[in-house]
Design a protein around this motif. Structure first.
Motif, PDB file in Angstrom:
ATOM      1  N   MET A  10      -1.767   8.752  -6.356  1.00 21.20           N
ATOM      2  CA  MET A  10      -1.811   8.735  -4.813  1.00 21.20           C
ATOM      3  C   MET A  10      -2.980   8.080  -4.402  1.00 21.20           C
ATOM      4  O   MET A  10      -4.054   8.114  -5.086  1.00 21.20           O
ATOM      5  CB  MET A  10      -1.984  10.204  -4.260  1.00 21.20           C
ATOM      6  CG  MET A  10      -0.787  11.163  -4.941  1.00 21.20           C
ATOM      7  SD  MET A  10      -0.894  12.814  -4.033  1.00 21.20           S
ATOM      8  CE  MET A  10      -0.361  12.324  -2.315  1.00 21.20           C
ATOM      9  N   ALA A  11      -2.865   7.643  -3.144  1.00 19.81           N
ATOM     10  CA  ALA A  11      -4.136   6.918  -2.488  1.00 19.81           C
ATOM     11  C   ALA A  11      -4.944   7.660  -2.032  1.00 19.81           C
ATOM     12  O   ALA A  11      -6.442   7.341  -2.274  1.00 19.81           O
ATOM     13  CB  ALA A  11      -3.779   5.727  -1.817  1.00 19.81           C
ATOM     14  N   SER A  12      -4.739   8.766  -1.667  1.00 19.75           N
ATOM     15  CA  SER A  12      -5.628   9.691  -0.968  1.00 19.75           C
ATOM     16  C   SER A  12      -6.311  10.899  -2.057  1.00 19.75           C
ATOM     17  O   SER A  12      -5.405  11.461  -2.826  1.00 19.75           O
ATOM     18  CB  SER A  12      -4.768  10.683  -0.132  1.00 19.75           C
ATOM     19  OG  SER A  12      -5.611  11.547   0.318  1.00 19.75           O
ATOM     20  N   GLN A  13      -7.650  10.558  -2.318  1.00 23.58           N
ATOM     21  CA  GLN A  13      -8.036  11.562  -3.166  1.00 23.58           C
ATOM     22  C   GLN A  13      -8.099  13.053  -2.859  1.00 23.58           C
ATOM     23  O   GLN A  13      -8.043  13.845  -3.722  1.00 23.58           O
ATOM     24  CB  GLN A  13      -9.785  11.023  -3.284  1.00 23.58           C
ATOM     25  CG  GLN A  13      -9.832   9.807  -3.880  1.00 23.58           C
ATOM     26  CD  GLN A  13     -11.601   9.607  -4.059  1.00 23.58           C
ATOM     27  OE1 GLN A  13     -12.223  10.118  -3.382  1.00 23.58           O
ATOM     28  NE2 GLN A  13     -11.951   8.859  -5.059  1.00 23.58           N
ATOM     29  N   ILE A  36      -2.027   1.964  -9.528  1.00 28.89           N
ATOM     30  CA  ILE A  36      -0.996   1.532 -10.487  1.00 28.89           C
ATOM     31  C   ILE A  36      -1.619   1.324 -11.716  1.00 28.89           C
ATOM     32  O   ILE A  36      -1.548   1.837 -13.002  1.00 28.89           O
ATOM     33  CB  ILE A  36      -0.093   0.320 -10.242  1.00 28.89           C
ATOM     34  CG1 ILE A  36       0.933   0.133 -11.399  1.00 28.89           C
ATOM     35  CG2 ILE A  36      -0.798  -0.844  -9.855  1.00 28.89           C
ATOM     36  CD1 ILE A  36       1.994   1.094 -11.455  1.00 28.89           C
ATOM     37  N   ALA A  37      -2.745   0.584 -11.610  1.00 27.69           N
ATOM     38  CA  ALA A  37      -3.623   0.099 -12.766  1.00 27.69           C
ATOM     39  C   ALA A  37      -4.136   1.378 -13.486  1.00 27.69           C
ATOM     40  O   ALA A  37      -3.979   1.663 -14.774  1.00 27.69           O
ATOM     41  CB  ALA A  37      -4.524  -0.928 -12.581  1.00 27.69           C
ATOM     42  N   PRO A  38      -4.897   2.255 -12.951  1.00 31.68           N
ATOM     43  CA  PRO A  38      -5.435   3.544 -13.707  1.00 31.68           C
ATOM     44  C   PRO A  38      -4.225   4.236 -14.081  1.00 31.68           C
ATOM     45  O   PRO A  38      -4.469   4.964 -15.114  1.00 31.68           O
ATOM     46  CB  PRO A  38      -6.269   4.271 -12.486  1.00 31.68           C
ATOM     47  CG  PRO A  38      -5.864   3.531 -11.212  1.00 31.68           C
ATOM     48  CD  PRO A  38      -5.515   2.164 -11.575  1.00 31.68           C
ATOM     49  N   ILE A  52       4.149  12.434 -10.813  1.00 27.23           N
ATOM     50  CA  ILE A  52       4.498  12.576  -9.291  1.00 27.23           C
ATOM     51  C   ILE A  52       3.602  11.449  -8.721  1.00 27.23           C
ATOM     52  O   ILE A  52       2.439  11.214  -8.628  1.00 27.23           O
ATOM     53  CB  ILE A  52       3.532  13.927  -8.836  1.00 27.23           C
ATOM     54  CG1 ILE A  52       4.128  15.113  -9.712  1.00 27.23           C
ATOM     55  CG2 ILE A  52       3.946  14.244  -7.178  1.00 27.23           C
ATOM     56  CD1 ILE A  52       3.700  16.339  -9.401  1.00 27.23           C
ATOM     57  N   VAL A  53       4.391  10.421  -8.006  1.00 28.99           N
ATOM     58  CA  VAL A  53       4.120   9.235  -7.636  1.00 28.99           C
ATOM     59  C   VAL A  53       4.298   9.043  -5.913  1.00 28.99           C
ATOM     60  O   VAL A  53       5.344   9.447  -5.650  1.00 28.99           O
ATOM     61  CB  VAL A  53       4.463   8.240  -8.361  1.00 28.99           C
ATOM     62  CG1 VAL A  53       4.103   6.774  -7.884  1.00 28.99           C
ATOM     63  CG2 VAL A  53       4.523   8.203  -9.888  1.00 28.99           C
ATOM     64  N   GLU A  54       3.145   8.900  -5.382  1.00 28.96           N
ATOM     65  CA  GLU A  54       3.427   8.389  -3.971  1.00 28.96           C
ATOM     66  C   GLU A  54       3.936   6.997  -3.872  1.00 28.96           C
ATOM     67  O   GLU A  54       3.448   6.036  -4.186  1.00 28.96           O
ATOM     68  CB  GLU A  54       2.221   8.534  -3.198  1.00 28.96           C
ATOM     69  CG  GLU A  54       2.322   8.146  -1.659  1.00 28.96           C
ATOM     70  CD  GLU A  54       0.943   8.346  -0.996  1.00 28.96           C
ATOM     71  OE1 GLU A  54       0.839   8.749   0.326  1.00 28.96           O
ATOM     72  OE2 GLU A  54      -0.190   8.096  -1.585  1.00 28.96           O
ATOM     73  N   ALA A  55       5.222   6.813  -3.073  1.00 29.13           N
ATOM     74  CA  ALA A  55       5.993   5.653  -3.157  1.00 29.13           C
ATOM     75  C   ALA A  55       4.917   4.488  -2.607  1.00 29.13           C
ATOM     76  O   ALA A  55       4.970   3.153  -2.954  1.00 29.13           O
ATOM     77  CB  ALA A  55       7.270   5.712  -2.619  1.00 29.13           C
ATOM     78  N   GLU A  56       4.437   4.818  -1.463  1.00 29.57           N
ATOM     79  CA  GLU A  56       3.526   3.949  -0.749  1.00 29.57           C
ATOM     80  C   GLU A  56       2.482   3.282  -1.383  1.00 29.57           C
ATOM     81  O   GLU A  56       1.843   2.168  -1.200  1.00 29.57           O
ATOM     82  CB  GLU A  56       3.124   4.521   0.604  1.00 29.57           C
ATOM     83  CG  GLU A  56       2.524   3.471   1.640  1.00 29.57           C
ATOM     84  CD  GLU A  56       2.044   4.291   2.987  1.00 29.57           C
ATOM     85  OE1 GLU A  56       1.410   3.727   3.697  1.00 29.57           O
ATOM     86  OE2 GLU A  56       2.853   4.983   3.428  1.00 29.57           O
ATOM     87  N   THR A  57       1.956   4.145  -2.306  1.00 25.68           N
ATOM     88  CA  THR A  57       0.581   3.768  -3.096  1.00 25.68           C
ATOM     89  C   THR A  57       0.987   2.613  -4.248  1.00 25.68           C
ATOM     90  O   THR A  57       0.397   1.871  -4.274  1.00 25.68           O
ATOM     91  CB  THR A  57       0.220   4.839  -3.901  1.00 25.68           C
ATOM     92  OG1 THR A  57      -0.331   5.885  -2.652  1.00 25.68           O
ATOM     93  CG2 THR A  57      -0.908   4.614  -4.560  1.00 25.68           C
ATOM     94  N   VAL A  58       2.171   2.888  -4.789  1.00 21.14           N
ATOM     95  CA  VAL A  58       2.451   2.053  -6.056  1.00 21.14           C
ATOM     96  C   VAL A  58       3.419   0.998  -5.684  1.00 21.14           C
ATOM     97  O   VAL A  58       3.686  -0.059  -6.188  1.00 21.14           O
ATOM     98  CB  VAL A  58       2.836   2.761  -7.283  1.00 21.14           C
ATOM     99  CG1 VAL A  58       1.914   3.744  -7.780  1.00 21.14           C
ATOM    100  CG2 VAL A  58       4.403   3.425  -6.779  1.00 21.14           C
ATOM    101  N   GLY A  59       4.453   1.231  -4.531  1.00 20.12           N
ATOM    102  CA  GLY A  59       5.458   0.066  -4.348  1.00 20.12           C
ATOM    103  C   GLY A  59       6.536   0.084  -5.236  1.00 20.12           C
ATOM    104  O   GLY A  59       6.554   0.886  -6.250  1.00 20.12           O
ATOM    105  N   LEU A  63       6.591   1.331  -9.239  1.00 20.34           N
ATOM    106  CA  LEU A  63       7.355   2.402  -9.526  1.00 20.34           C
ATOM    107  C   LEU A  63       8.237   2.012 -10.667  1.00 20.34           C
ATOM    108  O   LEU A  63       8.349   2.742 -11.665  1.00 20.34           O
ATOM    109  CB  LEU A  63       8.143   2.892  -8.329  1.00 20.34           C
ATOM    110  CG  LEU A  63       9.005   4.263  -8.681  1.00 20.34           C
ATOM    111  CD1 LEU A  63       8.126   5.250  -8.882  1.00 20.34           C
ATOM    112  CD2 LEU A  63       9.750   4.451  -7.301  1.00 20.34           C
ATOM    113  N   ALA A  64       8.635   0.835 -10.654  1.00 19.59           N
ATOM    114  CA  ALA A  64       9.506   0.212 -11.773  1.00 19.59           C
ATOM    115  C   ALA A  64       8.754  -0.053 -12.987  1.00 19.59           C
ATOM    116  O   ALA A  64       9.182   0.387 -14.033  1.00 19.59           O
ATOM    117  CB  ALA A  64      10.095  -1.164 -11.594  1.00 19.59           C
ATOM    118  N   GLU A  65       7.554  -0.379 -12.792  1.00 22.09           N
ATOM    119  CA  GLU A  65       6.623  -0.485 -14.276  1.00 22.09           C
ATOM    120  C   GLU A  65       6.120   0.829 -14.771  1.00 22.09           C
ATOM    121  O   GLU A  65       5.985   0.924 -15.776  1.00 22.09           O
ATOM    122  CB  GLU A  65       5.440  -1.206 -13.627  1.00 22.09           C
ATOM    123  CG  GLU A  65       4.427  -1.900 -14.742  1.00 22.09           C
ATOM    124  CD  GLU A  65       3.253  -2.830 -14.464  1.00 22.09           C
ATOM    125  OE1 GLU A  65       2.524  -3.289 -15.263  1.00 22.09           O
ATOM    126  OE2 GLU A  65       3.247  -2.934 -13.359  1.00 22.09           O
TER     127      GLU A  65
END
Length: 255
Positions: A10-13, A36-38, A52-59, A63-65
């Motif tokens: 997630m982008a939000s800490q 995505i890199a970390p 658990i992934v925030e879609a807006e953060t990774v795009g 997400l595919a990666e």
């Protein structure tokens, strides 16, 4: 801790830390990263049981990666179809807990056979088709081969979980073919099981077959129920290794 691991991206800490704390309260080891890199670096270090992934953060590309680099199931947070609303973090945690509990429950016999991809190698068309019918009734995907060449071609296609091999084959013995299959899987790093099925059900032949690389040995005089339960036990162990042991942390490279 219960040995299960989640990774929050997630982008939000603040929100990431909240999910991390809630999951850790339920006994799950959890890491939280912001991109995505970390996330990829953390997955390389120790593959998670659940992302658990925030879609807006990774795009979409990210997400595919993530899915490409690790087979772990993913809960996607966002407002799109099939995504989970982040405004209720407790609900997200309950979904994660439910998923992980289901995933780590002992598989049923039906689950194991429905997952199985089995190759039957037998020169007898009658017995070969009898086995195919019995295993397909259990939900397995079955391929049949009449001889060594057809069997090797089927193995080369990959994706098999188990080979059931008749001991008496024209042109080559089942023992020789078993040795060939064992070398094949070792060279290619494959993990299919080899079961010798034979009418020569004695201790000497058992020892010869197991020393040739077979994982089990079943006499044709045994009932079909015996064969099925032996197959189930082999496949259960195979899937446990694939789903759990192969996901253990990779050792750090030596200096």
């Amino acid at each position: 801790m219960n040995g299960l691991r989640t990774l929050v991206v997630m982008a939000s800490q603040t929100q990431g830390l909240l999910l991390k704390l809630l999951l850790e309260e339920r006994g799950f080891e959890t890491a939280s990263v912001e991109g995505i890199a970390p996330a990829l670096a953390e997955m390389e270090r120790q593959p998670p049981d659940l992302l658990i992934v925030e879609a807006e953060t990774v795009g979409a590309a990210g997400l595919a990666e993530l899915r490409l680099h690790d087979p772990a199931s993913i809960i996607v947070l966002g407002r799109g179809e099939g995504q989970r609303d982040l405004s209720d973090p407790q609900a997200v945690v309950e979904e994660a807990v439910g998923f992980l509990e289901r995933r780590n429950a002992a598989p049923t016999t039906a689950d194991i056979f429905r997952r199985a991809r089995i190759l039957i190698v037998d020169d007898s068309a009658t017995y070969r088709e009898f086995l195919r019918s019995e295993l397909e009734l259990e939900g397995s995907q079955v391929t049949a081969a009449r001889n060594a060449d057809e069997a090797v071609a089927a193995l080369s296609g990959g994706g098999l979980d188990c080979v059931i091999l008749d001991l008496v084959m024209p042109g080559t013995s089942g023992t020789q073919l078993c040795q060939r299959f064992d070398r094949f899987r070792r060279r290619r790093g494959l993990f299919f099981q080899i079961v010798i099925l034979t009418s020569q059900d004695d201790e000497e032949q058992l020892a010869i077959s197991l020393n040739a690389g077979a994982d089990d040995f079943v006499g044709k005089a045994q009932t079909m129920d015996v064969l099925k339960v032996r197959l189930m036990a082999l496949l259960r162990r195979k899937y446990f290794v694939e789903d759990h042991l192969l996901r253990l942390p990779r050792p750090a490279p030596s200096a």
